[in-house]
Design a protein around this motif. Structure first.
Motif, PDB file in Angstrom:
ATOM      1  N   VAL A  52     -39.319 -18.243  21.405  1.00  0.00           N
ATOM      2  CA  VAL A  52     -40.636 -18.062  22.019  1.00  0.00           C
ATOM      3  C   VAL A  52     -40.817 -19.013  23.201  1.00  0.00           C
ATOM      4  N   LEU A  53     -40.409 -20.260  23.021  1.00  0.00           N
ATOM      5  CA  LEU A  53     -40.551 -21.249  24.091  1.00  0.00           C
ATOM      6  C   LEU A  53     -39.687 -20.869  25.296  1.00  0.00           C
ATOM      7  N   ASN A  54     -38.520 -20.294  25.040  1.00  0.00           N
ATOM      8  CA  ASN A  54     -37.656 -19.841  26.131  1.00  0.00           C
ATOM      9  C   ASN A  54     -38.300 -18.716  26.927  1.00  0.00           C
ATOM     10  N   VAL A  55     -38.975 -17.813  26.223  1.00  0.00           N
ATOM     11  CA  VAL A  55     -39.677 -16.720  26.909  1.00  0.00           C
ATOM     12  C   VAL A  55     -40.766 -17.284  27.816  1.00  0.00           C
ATOM     13  N   MET A  56     -41.525 -18.258  27.300  1.00  0.00           N
ATOM     14  CA  MET A  56     -42.579 -18.869  28.108  1.00  0.00           C
ATOM     15  C   MET A  56     -41.986 -19.518  29.358  1.00  0.00           C
ATOM     16  N   SER A  57     -40.872 -20.217  29.187  1.00  0.00           N
ATOM     17  CA  SER A  57     -40.221 -20.865  30.323  1.00  0.00           C
ATOM     18  C   SER A  57     -39.713 -19.838  31.326  1.00  0.00           C
ATOM     19  N   ASP A  58     -39.057 -18.796  30.828  1.00  0.00           N
ATOM     20  CA  ASP A  58     -38.525 -17.751  31.710  1.00  0.00           C
ATOM     21  C   ASP A  58     -39.630 -17.044  32.487  1.00  0.00           C
ATOM     22  N   CYS A  59     -40.811 -16.967  31.883  1.00  0.00           N
ATOM     23  CA  CYS A  59     -41.949 -16.301  32.539  1.00  0.00           C
ATOM     24  C   CYS A  59     -42.798 -17.276  33.368  1.00  0.00           C
ATOM     25  N   LYS A  60     -42.268 -18.470  33.575  1.00  0.00           N
ATOM     26  CA  LYS A  60     -42.897 -19.476  34.450  1.00  0.00           C
ATOM     27  C   LYS A  60     -44.247 -19.959  33.915  1.00  0.00           C
ATOM     28  N   LEU A  61     -44.363 -20.043  32.593  1.00  0.00           N
ATOM     29  CA  LEU A  61     -45.569 -20.597  31.995  1.00  0.00           C
ATOM     30  C   LEU A  61     -45.361 -22.091  31.749  1.00  0.00           C
ATOM     31  N   ASN A  62     -46.373 -22.875  32.011  1.00  0.00           N
ATOM     32  CA  ASN A  62     -46.327 -24.312  31.753  1.00  0.00           C
ATOM     33  C   ASN A  62     -47.040 -24.572  30.430  1.00  0.00           C
ATOM     34  N   LEU A  63     -46.295 -25.045  29.451  1.00  0.00           N
ATOM     35  CA  LEU A  63     -46.854 -25.311  28.123  1.00  0.00           C
ATOM     36  C   LEU A  63     -47.594 -26.654  28.168  1.00  0.00           C
ATOM     37  N   THR A  64     -48.904 -26.636  28.036  1.00  0.00           N
ATOM     38  CA  THR A  64     -49.680 -27.878  28.121  1.00  0.00           C
ATOM     39  C   THR A  64     -50.040 -28.444  26.753  1.00  0.00           C
ATOM     40  N   LYS A  65     -49.962 -27.621  25.717  1.00  0.00           N
ATOM     41  CA  LYS A  65     -50.235 -28.096  24.362  1.00  0.00           C
ATOM     42  C   LYS A  65     -49.678 -27.113  23.353  1.00  0.00           C
ATOM     43  N   ILE A  66     -49.074 -27.657  22.297  1.00  0.00           N
ATOM     44  CA  ILE A  66     -48.662 -26.823  21.167  1.00  0.00           C
ATOM     45  C   ILE A  66     -48.957 -27.595  19.892  1.00  0.00           C
ATOM     46  N   GLN A  67     -49.589 -26.933  18.952  1.00  0.00           N
ATOM     47  CA  GLN A  67     -49.978 -27.577  17.695  1.00  0.00           C
ATOM     48  C   GLN A  67     -49.758 -26.590  16.560  1.00  0.00           C
ATOM     49  N   SER A  68     -49.105 -27.046  15.522  1.00  0.00           N
ATOM     50  CA  SER A  68     -48.886 -26.165  14.360  1.00  0.00           C
ATOM     51  C   SER A  68     -49.923 -26.467  13.288  1.00  0.00           C
ATOM     52  N   LEU A  69     -50.256 -25.443  12.551  1.00  0.00           N
ATOM     53  CA  LEU A  69     -51.214 -25.575  11.453  1.00  0.00           C
ATOM     54  C   LEU A  69     -50.695 -24.762  10.279  1.00  0.00           C
ATOM     55  N   PRO A  70     -50.520 -25.365   9.105  1.00  0.00           N
ATOM     56  CA  PRO A  70     -49.975 -24.606   7.968  1.00  0.00           C
ATOM     57  C   PRO A  70     -50.924 -23.495   7.516  1.00  0.00           C
ATOM     58  N   LYS A  71     -50.333 -22.378   7.121  1.00  0.00           N
ATOM     59  CA  LYS A  71     -51.115 -21.282   6.546  1.00  0.00           C
ATOM     60  C   LYS A  71     -51.264 -21.573   5.060  1.00  0.00           C
ATOM     61  N   ILE A  72     -52.469 -21.895   4.655  1.00  0.00           N
ATOM     62  CA  ILE A  72     -52.706 -22.335   3.282  1.00  0.00           C
ATOM     63  C   ILE A  72     -52.284 -21.274   2.269  1.00  0.00           C
ATOM     64  N   GLU A  73     -52.519 -20.013   2.608  1.00  0.00           N
ATOM     65  CA  GLU A  73     -52.228 -18.949   1.643  1.00  0.00           C
ATOM     66  C   GLU A  73     -50.742 -18.588   1.609  1.00  0.00           C
ATOM     67  N   THR A  74     -49.957 -19.089   2.578  1.00  0.00           N
ATOM     68  CA  THR A  74     -48.527 -18.769   2.633  1.00  0.00           C
ATOM     69  C   THR A  74     -47.729 -20.048   2.816  1.00  0.00           C
ATOM     70  N   PRO A  75     -47.239 -20.648   1.729  1.00  0.00           N
ATOM     71  CA  PRO A  75     -46.508 -21.920   1.840  1.00  0.00           C
ATOM     72  C   PRO A  75     -45.332 -21.837   2.811  1.00  0.00           C
ATOM     73  N   TRP A  76     -45.177 -22.902   3.607  1.00  0.00           N
ATOM     74  CA  TRP A  76     -44.081 -23.084   4.550  1.00  0.00           C
ATOM     75  C   TRP A  76     -44.147 -22.128   5.740  1.00  0.00           C
ATOM     76  N   LYS A  77     -45.295 -21.499   5.938  1.00  0.00           N
ATOM     77  CA  LYS A  77     -45.493 -20.710   7.160  1.00  0.00           C
ATOM     78  C   LYS A  77     -46.578 -21.381   7.990  1.00  0.00           C
ATOM     79  N   TYR A  78     -46.446 -21.287   9.304  1.00  0.00           N
ATOM     80  CA  TYR A  78     -47.346 -22.013  10.191  1.00  0.00           C
ATOM     81  C   TYR A  78     -47.902 -21.099  11.279  1.00  0.00           C
ATOM     82  N   SER A  79     -49.120 -21.430  11.678  1.00  0.00           N
ATOM     83  CA  SER A  79     -49.713 -20.842  12.876  1.00  0.00           C
ATOM     84  C   SER A  79     -49.529 -21.843  14.010  1.00  0.00           C
ATOM     85  N   PHE A  80     -49.289 -21.346  15.203  1.00  0.00           N
ATOM     86  CA  PHE A  80     -49.135 -22.208  16.372  1.00  0.00           C
ATOM     87  C   PHE A  80     -50.263 -21.925  17.356  1.00  0.00           C
ATOM     88  N   PHE A  81     -50.968 -22.975  17.719  1.00  0.00           N
ATOM     89  CA  PHE A  81     -52.003 -22.881  18.748  1.00  0.00           C
ATOM     90  C   PHE A  81     -51.421 -23.467  20.035  1.00  0.00           C
TER      91      PHE A  81
END
Length: 275
Positions: A210-239
């Motif tokens: 995913v990060l490679n796609v953002m780079s290839d599309c000339k997007l500048n990543l200014t923030k990335i934060q993961s948040l665990p999905k409480i109902e699904t152990p070991w899965k995360y949402s990324f903001f």
């Protein structure tokens, strides 16, 4: 008829200052002592738009607020950056040696810890809002208690600043977002920032792809934060926040991420106003 702007805190708070600066006029504010109340009032129609702190240059992102925006399907339609100047204030006539407790919002206390460490005997008390604490000190004539708040609060509630500019890092800035229940139309040629959320399959290399796609599309990543999905152990949402020069580059990335991610959502597309 003027729109009502929801703010976390009361008149004289940093949220109030942002509302005035962003909308460039005196605004009618809906004072809320929590972000949950702010969102509830926006959803019920009590307020038309709202100002919400989302990130601080010292304390980092306020992830629960991203969750509130996401969970309630709100839309980020703008942003505003504010330099934060924290001051220690108390009733007039009080001196530093008279202070037994300092009350303020936990974020404000965190931003001033180096100064507060000089006074280990002073009790630190977390409160709901900087300006509301200042107002309460004046209304109840609370001696021995100081507030941490902006200069506007000291002027509005007639308190004396015992120590100015006590934030640890002098270049202390908070990013606020403007949110609405419905999305606002922003012309594509003005959009150069987006806030998105995605969820990925829990396998090696999925985030890197995913990060490679953002780079290839000339997007500048200014923030990335993961948040665990409480109902699904070991899965995360990324903001994630990205900036870009051309909307077409972002649109291309968005179409690819929609395919790559198990779940993809746009929280807002708007104009980047960083200084």
């Amino acid at each position: 008829m003027n729109e009502i702007i929801g703010i976390q805190g009361i008149t004289g708070s940093f949220h109030h200052q942002v509302a005035q600066e962003y909308f460039r006029q005196a605004v009618i504010v809906d004072e809320c002592l929590s972000f949950e109340e702010l969102v509830d009032n926006l959803l019920s129609g009590k307020s038309d738009q709202a100002v919400m702190a989302i990130e601080n240059s010292i304390a980092g992102p306020i992830i629960p607020n991203y969750s509130l925006i996401d969970k309630n399907n709100l839309h980020i339609i703008g942003e505003h950056y504010l330099r934060i100047h924290q001051n220690l204030m108390a009733l007039k006539g009080q001196k530093m040696e008279d202070i037994l407790e300092v009350h303020s919002h936990p974020m404000a206390i965190l931003q001033c810890m180096e100064f507060l460490k000089k006074y280990p005997n002073i009790k630190l008390v977390e409160d709901k809002d900087t300006a509301e604490t200042a107002r309460r000190i004046q209304e109840k004539q609370l001696k021995g208690i100081a507030a941490i708040a902006g200069k506007t609060a000291s002027e509005m509630y007639d308190l004396e600043i015992l120590a100015p500019e006590i934030q640890t890092i002098k270049n202390n800035m908070t990013r606020f977002v403007i949110i609405k229940k419905e999305n606002s139309f922003v012309p594509e040629n003005e959009i150069n920032r987006a806030s998105i959320k995605f969820e990925l399959d829990h396998k090696r290399g999925s985030l890197a792809a995913v990060l490679n796609v953002m780079s290839d599309c000339k997007l500048n990543l200014t923030k990335i934060q993961s948040l665990p999905k409480i109902e699904t152990p070991w899965k995360y949402s990324f903001f994630v926040d990205v900036t870009f020069e051309k909307y077409e580059d972002y649109a291309k990335a968005k179409s690819l991420l929609t395919i790559m991610a198990e779940y993809f959502k746009v929280l807002g597309e708007y104009k980047n106003t960083k200084l």
